[in-house]
Design a protein around this motif. Structure first.
Motif, PDB file in Angstrom:
ATOM      1  N   LEU A  89       6.035  39.455 -32.593  1.00 56.93           N
ATOM      2  CA  LEU A  89       5.930  39.562 -31.136  1.00 56.93           C
ATOM      3  C   LEU A  89       7.100  38.859 -30.461  1.00 56.93           C
ATOM      4  O   LEU A  89       7.711  39.394 -29.530  1.00 56.93           O
ATOM      5  CB  LEU A  89       4.604  38.969 -30.664  1.00 56.93           C
ATOM      6  CG  LEU A  89       4.383  38.846 -29.172  1.00 56.93           C
ATOM      7  CD1 LEU A  89       4.266  40.218 -28.536  1.00 56.93           C
ATOM      8  CD2 LEU A  89       3.144  38.026 -28.903  1.00 56.93           C
ATOM      9  N   TYR A  90       7.443  37.673 -30.935  1.00 61.38           N
ATOM     10  CA  TYR A  90       8.539  36.913 -30.351  1.00 61.38           C
ATOM     11  C   TYR A  90       9.863  37.670 -30.488  1.00 61.38           C
ATOM     12  O   TYR A  90      10.608  37.822 -29.518  1.00 61.38           O
ATOM     13  CB  TYR A  90       8.646  35.544 -31.019  1.00 61.38           C
ATOM     14  CG  TYR A  90       9.850  34.759 -30.577  1.00 61.38           C
ATOM     15  CD1 TYR A  90       9.897  34.154 -29.330  1.00 61.38           C
ATOM     16  CD2 TYR A  90      10.960  34.645 -31.406  1.00 61.38           C
ATOM     17  CE1 TYR A  90      11.010  33.452 -28.922  1.00 61.38           C
ATOM     18  CE2 TYR A  90      12.075  33.935 -31.015  1.00 61.38           C
ATOM     19  CZ  TYR A  90      12.102  33.346 -29.767  1.00 61.38           C
ATOM     20  OH  TYR A  90      13.206  32.659 -29.360  1.00 61.38           O
ATOM     21  N   PHE A  91      10.151  38.138 -31.722  1.00 59.52           N
ATOM     22  CA  PHE A  91      11.411  38.846 -31.921  1.00 59.52           C
ATOM     23  C   PHE A  91      11.411  40.208 -31.244  1.00 59.52           C
ATOM     24  O   PHE A  91      12.459  40.691 -30.809  1.00 59.52           O
ATOM     25  CB  PHE A  91      11.719  38.981 -33.412  1.00 59.52           C
ATOM     26  CG  PHE A  91      12.129  37.682 -34.028  1.00 59.52           C
ATOM     27  CD1 PHE A  91      13.287  37.041 -33.623  1.00 59.52           C
ATOM     28  CD2 PHE A  91      11.347  37.082 -35.003  1.00 59.52           C
ATOM     29  CE1 PHE A  91      13.664  35.834 -34.182  1.00 59.52           C
ATOM     30  CE2 PHE A  91      11.721  35.879 -35.559  1.00 59.52           C
ATOM     31  CZ  PHE A  91      12.879  35.250 -35.143  1.00 59.52           C
ATOM     32  N   GLY A  92      10.259  40.824 -31.127  1.00 58.11           N
ATOM     33  CA  GLY A  92      10.181  42.083 -30.400  1.00 58.11           C
ATOM     34  C   GLY A  92      10.472  41.897 -28.925  1.00 58.11           C
ATOM     35  O   GLY A  92      11.153  42.715 -28.307  1.00 58.11           O
ATOM     36  N   LYS A  93       9.930  40.818 -28.337  1.00 56.04           N
ATOM     37  CA  LYS A  93      10.216  40.538 -26.929  1.00 56.04           C
ATOM     38  C   LYS A  93      11.675  40.148 -26.735  1.00 56.04           C
ATOM     39  O   LYS A  93      12.253  40.386 -25.675  1.00 56.04           O
ATOM     40  CB  LYS A  93       9.313  39.426 -26.417  1.00 56.04           C
ATOM     41  CG  LYS A  93       7.898  39.882 -26.170  1.00 56.04           C
ATOM     42  CD  LYS A  93       6.973  38.754 -25.817  1.00 56.04           C
ATOM     43  CE  LYS A  93       7.345  38.094 -24.528  1.00 56.04           C
ATOM     44  NZ  LYS A  93       6.389  37.063 -24.113  1.00 56.04           N
TER      45      LYS A  93
END
Length: 101
Positions: A89-93
């Motif tokens: 989620l962090y890297f996707g955002k």
């Protein structure tokens, strides 16, 4: 017919760990998985699908929690999966922001 005593959990701490792993841990894995998918895929479709698929995944993870022999390993697995999904989620955002800045 009553259950065979040798298959029942004897420790109250293990019983509490299984119950909390089923409810809280299963919910954390289910929500973090769908949030990570929402960032990498079309977020509107994933959030709409999550209303049904999230409940089914949570129920399956809850059943698996009660079938596990060692609830502490299961808690570790659920926390590890949650951390992996939140990292996605962090890297996707970071790489695919929904609202560009």
């Amino acid at each position: 017919m009553p259950a065979n005593k040798k298959y029942l959990t004897t420790s109250p701490w293990e019983r509490i760990a299984k119950i909390t792993a089923g409810f809280i841990g299963g919910y954390m894995v289910s929500v973090s998985f769908h949030l990570a998918l929402a960032v990498w895929l079309n977020h509107v479709n994933v959030i709409i699908t999550m209303t049904y698929n999230g409940f089914i995944l949570w129920a399956v993870l809850m059943i698996l929690a009660f079938l596990a022999k060692n609830p502490w390993k299961l808690w570790g697995l659920y926390l590890l999966l949650t951390a992996v999904f939140y990292a996605a989620l962090y890297f996707g955002k970071l790489y695919h922001p929904i609202i560009p800045s």
